[in-house]
Design a protein around this motif. Structure first.
Motif, PDB file in Angstrom:
ATOM      1  N   LEU A 124       0.821  -1.212   0.000  1.00  0.00           N
ATOM      2  CA  LEU A 124       0.000   0.000   0.000  1.00  0.00           C
ATOM      3  C   LEU A 124       0.853   1.260   0.000  1.00  0.00           C
TER       4      LEU A 124
ATOM      5  N   ARG B 234     -13.020   7.167  -6.292  1.00  0.00           N
ATOM      6  CA  ARG B 234     -12.600   6.902  -4.911  1.00  0.00           C
ATOM      7  C   ARG B 234     -13.597   7.484  -3.917  1.00  0.00           C
TER       8      ARG B 234
ATOM      9  N   THR C  65      -9.311  -5.344   5.194  1.00  0.00           N
ATOM     10  CA  THR C  65      -9.373  -3.918   5.502  1.00  0.00           C
ATOM     11  C   THR C  65      -8.256  -3.166   4.803  1.00  0.00           C
ATOM     12  N   LEU C  66      -7.075  -3.774   4.774  1.00  0.00           N
ATOM     13  CA  LEU C  66      -5.966  -3.116   4.069  1.00  0.00           C
ATOM     14  C   LEU C  66      -6.309  -2.944   2.596  1.00  0.00           C
TER      15      LEU C  66
ATOM     16  N   VAL D  54      -9.320  -2.587   1.341  1.00  0.00           N
ATOM     17  CA  VAL D  54     -10.309  -1.513   1.232  1.00  0.00           C
ATOM     18  C   VAL D  54      -9.619  -0.162   1.316  1.00  0.00           C
ATOM     19  N   VAL D  55      -8.738  -0.036   2.294  1.00  0.00           N
ATOM     20  CA  VAL D  55      -8.048   1.248   2.469  1.00  0.00           C
ATOM     21  C   VAL D  55      -7.220   1.556   1.225  1.00  0.00           C
ATOM     22  N   GLY D  56      -6.624   0.501   0.657  1.00  0.00           N
ATOM     23  CA  GLY D  56      -5.838   0.726  -0.558  1.00  0.00           C
ATOM     24  C   GLY D  56      -6.705   1.251  -1.693  1.00  0.00           C
ATOM     25  N   VAL D  57      -7.876   0.669  -1.862  1.00  0.00           N
ATOM     26  CA  VAL D  57      -8.760   1.132  -2.937  1.00  0.00           C
ATOM     27  C   VAL D  57      -9.135   2.600  -2.725  1.00  0.00           C
ATOM     28  N   ILE D  58      -9.343   2.970  -1.480  1.00  0.00           N
ATOM     29  CA  ILE D  58      -9.818   4.327  -1.219  1.00  0.00           C
ATOM     30  C   ILE D  58      -8.682   5.343  -1.310  1.00  0.00           C
ATOM     31  N   LEU D  59      -7.491   4.954  -0.886  1.00  0.00           N
ATOM     32  CA  LEU D  59      -6.437   5.955  -0.751  1.00  0.00           C
ATOM     33  C   LEU D  59      -5.503   6.038  -1.955  1.00  0.00           C
TER      34      LEU D  59
END
Lengths: 185, 654, 100
Positions: A23, B634, C16-17, C19-24
């Motif tokens: 990430l 997003r 969750t990681l 999901v956060v990756g998709v959003i950020l």
């Protein structure tokens, strides 16, 4: 603590670390490589669970085929690096907060509702490729066929989406004229 | 097709539905292929449909001869609501078959006439394509009229009643782009429709009350229950009959709703002959005759019917004296004669009324068709196009020698209408006069005066149109029409001459025929009344000869000889007593003003404002809402995540 | 013997990681990788439960998920290439033509 638990915790930590590293990497190639490592770790966990066929498939399909495709595309498009910064105001903060909330909720729902005392060993039933194949072609033949259709559509879709030029149709006007003149001559 | 479970005494009655379905087949055939067949084919189909209906009617009549009680032929169960059970069933009895014979017989002759008349008419109006449409409407009218006269219940009768009204509207407005200012004909059609609507409203109310009081709409059950209902609630039958009378005044052009009929002359002449003289307008008379058992229970309503008819007969007769349009004279004459019939059925002389209905159908159709022949001849001879109005009697004159067949047939029709012995009109009018004399002297005097006017204006018309010298180039060069026009005229003229045979004094064929479906009071022949009516006829014709025949008008512009003698009275006649203007002042103008108010203030400002405001509100709201849709995937995902966490939170906290 | 909860916890964290990756992340390719991460989290949970219940069906499901994921990646990356041809970018924020 049994050795199995220790091995599992080590593997889990590696997997999570790889995911986080994927990430935060600025370079998409690094991200892809961290993801490969993550997948390989998961594959080992599958082995621990007594599913060798799935573990091998995980390595070959995910870590192998899919990630190689990713790397190809990354290098083809040159999208390794993007400019930094977050154009959407509050996106980062809200995203992190709700990510944390989601994690908490899943943990609460799946773990604390069911308790901590269930233990998982290895599978004792037959999980050989032969057994899986029999299961697939007996019980799951319809989903199998549907999946084959999905893959076919995906192949055709990928071909059409990346096509460069429209296909030349046979018998274009100038071609015809040329043919006719040839015949007359 | 489901035929009756009611035992039919004679298998010929099974043919009854054909009187409706044959004209309907004509409609469908002409709609589908009429245009491709051309004029000959379309006209042939229409005429054959009419003739077929006539043949079936004649077969039914022969069937009735052996089993006169008739039959009820069920075509289709219409609907069943609660206790109400309505069917499409045909009542085959002597009354309905008589009407069928008149409608299809006269109708077929007029169809034949129209094949030639419309040939010229559509060319005169430069639109040959409408030929087929005309016959589609004509056959549709026949079908609707057959539904009306063969109905076994009031609702089915109402369907036919509305059907003929529709056809009337369509055919009055046949040349909808013609008339005064390009709108005149359309306006006439609209007027006929709206005025008829008032009458139809009355009939509908009558049907509703009937449904409430009797619980049924079938003729037999309503009539059987009428005495009992009258005994318990006398007002109900009175209300039914009075509302029914409103319907009659609309359809049969009686006071106060007669104003649409003169305007209806905007339609082509065969339409005027078939619909607005011979058949449709007699529907009201038929309705009263059919509902005789109800009117017997409500003598007051019957008296109102009688007086409406008598006053209309006189009133319309006076107006006819002052008209110059050849068809308008006949239109007012029709109203007047319908008044005779309505008065007759009102005083209970149903047979006399029906008899006059039949003979009137013969000679009024004849008169209209002959008038059409005159108009056609004038239009075809009008090469210089200098004729303002081919229907104006002032530009005619001297057509006796130029249109011999038309002249003789018109003369026969006029004499039959005036009541010359032994033509058809004499016997039928005489029966009405005898009945009136027995009922009330006042009505007798009124009807006698109306008869005088009838003879006077018909003589005036004959003198103006056919005698003297031609008063225009077109009249000068007019030539007789071809046989397709004249043969129906001759046929109708023969019917007008011998129509009286139907119910000769002493023999009373029609009376014995109708007594199977109606309560008849035997008619008497009173010699002095016959002589008085003949004397009145002679006086009227003499007066008309003195005014119009002895010294015929020389030019088209001359004033009417009556105008000088009667002064203001004549101008009032010419202006039709200003009834239209009065209605316009009383109803139309206030209505338009209210509509204007509602449209400009209420609709435009309030309703439109409300609509516009709502629209603007929604628009601004949606503009604001569309900002949420910022295009960033997003952001959408984030919203998605928030939603998922919310749902999970709900599951946790549940 | 490992508690089932451990597997689920690992799966939840990975999911969750993802999901956060998709959003950020703005790089469309990394967004795709995050999706793959989420698939794997789900697969892990399937496998854990398959072992817990001693059932073959969990494994079958994982196989189907892999097949569909492969198809999804093929189409997704083809789309990416097509979009890149038009926009000359792999930034998902550039793909915002459909705004209201």
């Amino acid at each position: 603590m049994s050795p199995a638990v220790i091995i599992f915790i080590v593997l889990a930590l590696v997997a999570v670390a790889c995911a986080v590293a994927m990430l935060v990497s600025k370079n998409a190639v690094y991200s892809a490589l961290f993801l490969v490592l993550n997948f390989a770790t998961i594959g080992v966990i599958y082995l621990m669970l007594g599913a060798p066929f799935i573990a091998v498939a995980q390595i070959t399909v995910y870590a192998g085929a899919i990630m190689v495709l990713f790397l190809f595309v990354i290098m083809l498009l040159g999208g390794e690096n993007l400019r930094l910064g977050e154009p959407l105001r509050g996106q980062r903060l809200i995203g992190l907060i709700f990510g944390a909330v989601l994690l908490a909720e899943i943990v609460l729902l799946l773990i604390f509702r069911s308790g901590m005392d269930q233990m998982v060993g290895t599978l004792t039933i037959d999980t050989s490729p032969a057994a899986l194949g029999l299961e697939m072609f007996n019980k799951y033949s319809l989903p199998f066929e549907v999946t084959s259709l999905v893959l076919l559509v995906a192949v055709i879709g990928a071909v059409i989406l990346t096509r460069v030029d429209p296909i030349r149709r046979p018998g274009k006007p100038d071609q015809d004229r040329k043919d006719q003149s040839g015949r007359q001559a | 097709m489901l035929l009756s479970e009611v035992s039919l005494h004679d298998p010929v009655f099974r043919l009854a539905p054909l009187v409706i379905f044959l004209p309907l087949a004509g409609v469908i055939l002409n709609l589908l292929i009429g245009r491709r067949l051309g004029e000959l084919g379309a006209g042939l189909i229409a005429c054959l449909a009419g003739a077929g209906a006539f043949a079936v009617s004649a077969a039914l009549a022969f069937g009735l001869k052996s089993s006169p009680e008739g039959a009820i032929v069920l075509i289709w169960r219409w609907f069943q609501v609660g206790n109400l059970d309505l069917n499409w069933s045909l009542k085959v009895d002597t009354l309905s078959v008589t009407m069928m014979l008149v409608v299809s017989g006269v109708g077929t002759l007029i169809h034949i006439y129209a094949t030639r008349y419309m040939h010229s008419d559509v060319r005169h109006h430069h639109e040959p394509g409408r030929y087929t449409r005309f016959f589609v409407f004509f056959n549709l009218f026949l079908a609707a009229m057959m539904v009306l006269v063969s109905a076994d219940n009031f609702l089915m009768l109402f369907v036919g009643w509305e059907g003929v009204g529709l056809c009337s509207y369509l055919l009055i407005g046949f040349w909808f782009e013609g008339g005064e200012g390009g709108l005149g004909n359309a306006r006439a059609a609209k007027k006929a429709f709206v005025v008829n609507r008032i009458g139809d409203f009355g009939l509908l109310i009558a049907i509703f009350i009937m449904l409430g009081a009797f619980g049924s709409l079938e003729f037999s059950r309503v009539f059987a229950a009428a005495p009992a209902v009258t005994a318990t609630a006398p007002g109900v039958v009175l209300a039914i009959t009075l509302f029914m009378l409103l319907g009659v005044t609309g359809k049969s052009a009686q006071l106060p709703l007669f104003v649409w009929l003169p305007d209806a002359m905007a339609g082509p002449t065969p339409v005027s002959a078939l619909i607005h003289a011979a058949t449709m307008v007699t529907a009201g008379v038929y309705l009263v005759a059919r509902s005789q058992p109800l009117f017997v229970q409500a003598p007051l309503a019957a008296d109102v019917v009688l007086w409406v008819g008598a006053i209309t007969a006189l009133f319309a007769g006076t107006i006819a004296v002052g008209q110059y349009d050849i068809k308008k004279v006949l239109a007012y004459s029709t109203i007047s004669q319908l008044g005779f019939m309505v008065a007759a059925v009102g005083m209970g002389a149903v047979v006399a009324g029906m008899f006059h209905l039949i003979t009137h159908a013969f000679f009024k159709a004849l008169l209209f068709l002959a008038a059409g022949s005159v108009i056609l001849a004038l239009e075809e001879a009008d090469h210089g196009h200098d004729l303002q109005d081919a229907q104006d009697m002032r530009v005619m004159g001297g057509l006796r020698s130029r249109l011999p067949v038309t002249f003789w047939t018109f003369l026969i029709g006029a004499l039959a209408l005036s009541g010359l012995v032994p033509l058809a009109g004499f016997f039928s009018k005489d029966e009405i006069l005898v009945a009136a004399q027995q009922k009330s002297p006042a009505v007798f005097i009124i009807l006698l005066a109306a008869a005088f006017l009838t003879a006077f204006y018909m003589a005036r018309q004959v003198f103006l149109v056919f005698f003297g010298r031609p008063r225009s180039g077109a009249a000068e060069h007019a030539r007789e029409n071809p046989p397709l026009i004249t043969v129906p005229l001759i046929a109708l003229a023969l019917l007008s001459i011998f129509g009286g045979v139907l119910n000769l004094p002493g023999v009373h064929t029609l009376e014995h025929w109708l007594e199977h479906s109606l309560n008849v009071t035997p008619a008497k022949f009173v010699l002095w009344i016959a002589l008085v009516s003949l004397a009145v006829l002679a006086a009227a014709v003499t007066l008309a000869w003195l005014l119009y025949g002895r010294k015929p008008r020389a030019t088209a512009r001359e004033a009417d000889p009556l105008a000088a003698r009667l002064g203001g009275l004549y101008r009032a006649l010419e202006a039709r007593w200003k009834v239209d203007e009065f209605y316009s002042w009383l109803v139309v103008r206030p209505f338009e003003r209210a509509a204007e108010f509602l449209s400009s203030i209420f609709d435009l400002k309030l309703i439109n404002g409300l609509g516009d405001g709502l629209g603007a509100l929604v628009q601004s709201l949606s503009t604001a809402a569309s900002r949420i849709q910022n295009g960033f995937v997003r952001s959408y995902t984030l919203v998605f995540l928030v939603g998922v966490t919310a749902i999970l939170a709900y599951l946790l906290l549940r | 013997m490992i508690p089932l909860a451990y597997y689920i916890a690992l799966s939840a964290v990975m999911f969750t990681l993802g999901v956060v990756g998709v959003i950020l992340r703005r790089n469309a390719l990394v967004v795709f990788m995050s999706l793959e991460l989420m698939f794997n989290a789900a697969n892990l949970a399937f496998m854990a439960f398959a072992s817990y219940y001693q059932a073959l069906s969990g494994q079958m499901f994982v196989i189907f998920v892999m097949a569909v994921a492969a198809a999804e990646v093929a189409v997704g990356l083809a789309l990416m290439v097509a979009i890149f041809k038009a926009k000359k970018a792999v930034d998902v924020d550039e793909m915002s033509s459909l705004k209201g």
